[in-house]
Enzyme design. Structure first.
Site, PDB file in Angstrom:
ATOM      1  N   SER A 119       0.829  -1.202   0.000  1.00  0.00           N
ATOM      2  CA  SER A 119       0.000   0.000   0.000  1.00  0.00           C
ATOM      3  C   SER A 119       0.861   1.250   0.000  1.00  0.00           C
ATOM      4  CB  SER A 119      -0.913   0.005   1.229  1.00  0.00           C
ATOM      5  OG  SER A 119      -0.134  -0.084   2.406  1.00  0.00           O
ATOM      6  N   HIS A 140      -3.199  -3.441  -5.649  1.00  0.00           N
ATOM      7  CA  HIS A 140      -3.481  -3.055  -4.266  1.00  0.00           C
ATOM      8  C   HIS A 140      -4.959  -3.275  -3.939  1.00  0.00           C
ATOM      9  CE1 HIS A 140      -3.762   0.256  -1.002  1.00  0.00           C
ATOM     10  NE2 HIS A 140      -3.471  -0.907  -0.473  1.00  0.00           N
ATOM     11  N   GLU A 152      -6.389  -1.184  -6.994  1.00  0.00           N
ATOM     12  CA  GLU A 152      -5.551  -0.208  -7.698  1.00  0.00           C
ATOM     13  C   GLU A 152      -4.510  -0.996  -8.484  1.00  0.00           C
ATOM     14  OE1 GLU A 152      -5.410   3.834  -5.082  1.00  0.00           O
ATOM     15  OE2 GLU A 152      -4.456   2.108  -4.150  1.00  0.00           O
ATOM     16  N   ASN A 190      -4.719   5.902  -0.702  1.00  0.00           N
ATOM     17  CA  ASN A 190      -4.020   6.327   0.511  1.00  0.00           C
ATOM     18  C   ASN A 190      -3.535   7.768   0.440  1.00  0.00           C
ATOM     19  OD1 ASN A 190      -4.506   4.113   2.036  1.00  0.00           O
ATOM     20  ND2 ASN A 190      -2.601   3.074   1.545  1.00  0.00           N
TER      21      ASN A 190
HETATM   22  N1  CAA Z   1     -19.810 -13.427   3.094  1.00  0.00           N
HETATM   23  C1  CAA Z   1     -20.535 -12.772   2.167  1.00  0.00           C
HETATM   24  N2  CAA Z   1     -21.052 -11.536   2.369  1.00  0.00           N
HETATM   25  C2  CAA Z   1     -20.837 -10.959   3.551  1.00  0.00           C
HETATM   26  C3  CAA Z   1     -20.088 -11.574   4.571  1.00  0.00           C
HETATM   27  C4  CAA Z   1     -19.582 -12.870   4.316  1.00  0.00           C
HETATM   28  N3  CAA Z   1     -18.885 -13.534   5.226  1.00  0.00           N
HETATM   29  N4  CAA Z   1     -20.021 -10.754   5.636  1.00  0.00           N
HETATM   30  C5  CAA Z   1     -20.700  -9.650   5.301  1.00  0.00           C
HETATM   31  N5  CAA Z   1     -21.197  -9.779   4.051  1.00  0.00           N
HETATM   32  C6  CAA Z   1     -22.006  -8.818   3.320  1.00  0.00           C
HETATM   33  C7  CAA Z   1     -23.240  -8.479   4.161  1.00  0.00           C
HETATM   34  O1  CAA Z   1     -24.267  -9.434   3.966  1.00  0.00           O
HETATM   35  C8  CAA Z   1     -23.604  -7.123   3.624  1.00  0.00           C
HETATM   36  O2  CAA Z   1     -24.236  -7.260   2.353  1.00  0.00           O
HETATM   37  P1  CAA Z   1     -25.480  -6.312   1.926  1.00  0.00           P
HETATM   38  O3  CAA Z   1     -24.895  -4.940   1.837  1.00  0.00           O
HETATM   39  O4  CAA Z   1     -25.893  -6.881   0.604  1.00  0.00           O
HETATM   40  O5  CAA Z   1     -26.477  -6.458   3.026  1.00  0.00           O
HETATM   41  C9  CAA Z   1     -22.225  -6.492   3.388  1.00  0.00           C
HETATM   42  O6  CAA Z   1     -21.320  -7.597   3.169  1.00  0.00           O
HETATM   43  C10 CAA Z   1     -21.754  -5.661   4.568  1.00  0.00           C
HETATM   44  O7  CAA Z   1     -21.614  -6.511   5.703  1.00  0.00           O
HETATM   45  P2  CAA Z   1     -22.135  -6.174   7.169  1.00  0.00           P
HETATM   46  O8  CAA Z   1     -23.537  -5.664   7.100  1.00  0.00           O
HETATM   47  O9  CAA Z   1     -21.903  -7.350   8.052  1.00  0.00           O
HETATM   48  O10 CAA Z   1     -21.166  -5.087   7.676  1.00  0.00           O
HETATM   49  P3  CAA Z   1     -21.267  -3.531   7.565  1.00  0.00           P
HETATM   50  O11 CAA Z   1     -22.454  -3.077   6.822  1.00  0.00           O
HETATM   51  O12 CAA Z   1     -21.052  -3.082   8.948  1.00  0.00           O
HETATM   52  O13 CAA Z   1     -20.006  -3.183   6.638  1.00  0.00           O
HETATM   53  C11 CAA Z   1     -17.744  -2.910   6.056  1.00  0.00           C
HETATM   54  C12 CAA Z   1     -18.721  -3.590   6.996  1.00  0.00           C
HETATM   55  C13 CAA Z   1     -17.862  -3.497   4.664  1.00  0.00           C
HETATM   56  C14 CAA Z   1     -16.353  -3.187   6.601  1.00  0.00           C
HETATM   57  C15 CAA Z   1     -18.077  -1.378   5.999  1.00  0.00           C
HETATM   58  O14 CAA Z   1     -18.133  -0.848   7.291  1.00  0.00           O
HETATM   59  C16 CAA Z   1     -17.055  -0.602   5.206  1.00  0.00           C
HETATM   60  O15 CAA Z   1     -17.095  -0.568   3.989  1.00  0.00           O
HETATM   61  N6  CAA Z   1     -16.139   0.070   5.927  1.00  0.00           N
HETATM   62  C17 CAA Z   1     -15.051   0.807   5.309  1.00  0.00           C
HETATM   63  C18 CAA Z   1     -13.931  -0.151   4.994  1.00  0.00           C
HETATM   64  C19 CAA Z   1     -12.822   0.522   4.270  1.00  0.00           C
HETATM   65  O16 CAA Z   1     -12.804   1.723   4.025  1.00  0.00           O
HETATM   66  N7  CAA Z   1     -11.806  -0.287   3.894  1.00  0.00           N
HETATM   67  C20 CAA Z   1     -10.646   0.212   3.258  1.00  0.00           C
HETATM   68  C21 CAA Z   1      -9.590   0.463   4.283  1.00  0.00           C
HETATM   69  S1  CAA Z   1      -8.151   1.151   3.568  1.00  0.00           S
HETATM   70  C22 CAA Z   1      -7.287  -0.166   2.995  1.00  0.00           C
HETATM   71  O17 CAA Z   1      -7.650  -1.299   3.138  1.00  0.00           O
HETATM   72  C23 CAA Z   1      -6.052   0.117   2.239  1.00  0.00           C
HETATM   73  C24 CAA Z   1      -4.847   0.478   2.939  1.00  0.00           C
HETATM   74  O18 CAA Z   1      -3.797   0.382   2.353  1.00  0.00           O
HETATM   75  C25 CAA Z   1      -4.807   1.055   4.318  1.00  0.00           C
END
Ligand code: CAA
Length: 288
Positions: A119, A140, A152, A190
């Protein structure tokens, strides 16, 4: 060469997720970890995520079995020698990446594409560790890999157009949306996300608003799925700090400088979700 067989180095949070989405899309995928224990832990997380999908009614049990059958775990890097695409997803340590890329370079076919899920480290620097820098690219992924749609696709000044096209097509085949960008520290996400998370810590540090009010403000005011302090916990405070240091070093801009509070929390071992405590206490559900 179309990508058929995929290798992943590292079966942690990111590597396991990448192996899972690759296998789920029908690509025979070999994932390598350093020890049988680490491998079992990583594959256990993949199984738990898939089982969670079955329990939620999102995934058929047969689909879970098909995905697992497409994943082969190993502790030997040479077992990845037949892969058309190998993605390294190990710790962000350039020395370790050098070791792995050099070993892959020695064992994989010259036509294999070598990718990194870094990243923040330079893909260009990594391309200097192998004999065919034109076949090195950044892929990424985002956490949690099975749910986040973006990849990415990072090209260097040496990356072959055909490598770019093949990896772009593979990202589409695994159900992701690729965006292309150049090799600049932090790429696109990022570059924008890290100063945002750091600013949220600064706002909290300055006492402008409480933790919950900062997070509610961005969730409800901007439609973000989680607020910036919870997101920092989710990404890992140590990871956010580490990336900010690399970005500050690259750009020398104050917006990439880690606030004192973040630095102190990292020193104190408050690394967020992974350590059980950061801005939130993750031992409770939902985190409080
Ligand atoms: N299998 C299949 N689907 C699943 C699942 C599983 N085990 N677990 C969850 N899901 C599905 C759910 O059913 C739900 O689907 P619908 O929208 O169709 O209902 C969806 O995935 C979301 O799940 P949850 O409802 O359980 O969870 P949530 O709504 O609280 O979302 C999250 C969780 C996806 C993490 C959300 O909070 C989110 O997008 N957060 C931001 C995450 C983010 O920004 N990540 C990037 C970080 S930066 C990075 O990674 C890069 C770096 O270099 C730092």
């Amino acid at each position: 060469m179309a990508i058929q067989q995929v290798g992943v180095v590292g079966c942690g949070l990111m590597g396991g997720g990448i192996a899972q989405v690759s296998a789920a899309a029908g690509f025979p995928t070999v994932v390598r970890e350093v020890s049988p224990n680490a491998l079992e832990k990583g594959l256990g997380s993949v199984r738990r995520f898939l089982q969670g999908g079955v329990d939620k009614g999102k995934l058929a049990a047969a689909e879970m079995e098909r995905t697992l059958a497409n994943i082969r775990g190993t502790t030997e890097l040479r077992d990845l020698s037949g892969c058309d695409l190998v993605i390294e997803a190990v710790t962000e340590n350039i020395g370790l990446k050098k070791e792995i890329l050099s070993a892959l370079d020695a064992s994989c076919r010259p036509a294999a594409i070598l990718a990194s899920n870094t990243s923040s480290l330079s893909i260009t620097e990594m391309s200097t560790f192998v004999r065919h820098p034109e076949r090195v690219i950044g892929l990424h992924f985002f956490n949690p890999v099975p749910l986040m749609k973006l990849v990415e696709v990072v090209r260097t000044v040496r990356t072959d157009e055909a490598v770019l096209a093949e990896t772009h097509a593979w990202c589409l085949a695994i159900g992701k949306t690729p965006v292309r960008c150049g090799d600049s520290t932090g790429f696109v996400v990022n570059r924008l996300l890290v100063p945002y998370m750091l600013d949220a810590v600064r706002v909290f540090e300055q006492g402008l608003a409480s933790r919950d009010d900062i997070d509610s403000a961005m969730r409800l005011g901007c439609g973000h799925p989680m607020g910036p302090l919870m997101l920092t916990d989710y990404v890992g405070l140590d990871t956010a700090f580490y990336i900010s240091e690399i970005m500050f070093d690259e750009f020398k801009e104050p917006r990439f400088a880690a606030p004192t509070l973040l630095r102190r929390m990292v020193t104190a071992g408050l690394h967020g979700r992974k350590s059980g405590r950061g801005f939130y206490d993750w031992s409770t559900h939902p985190p409080g």
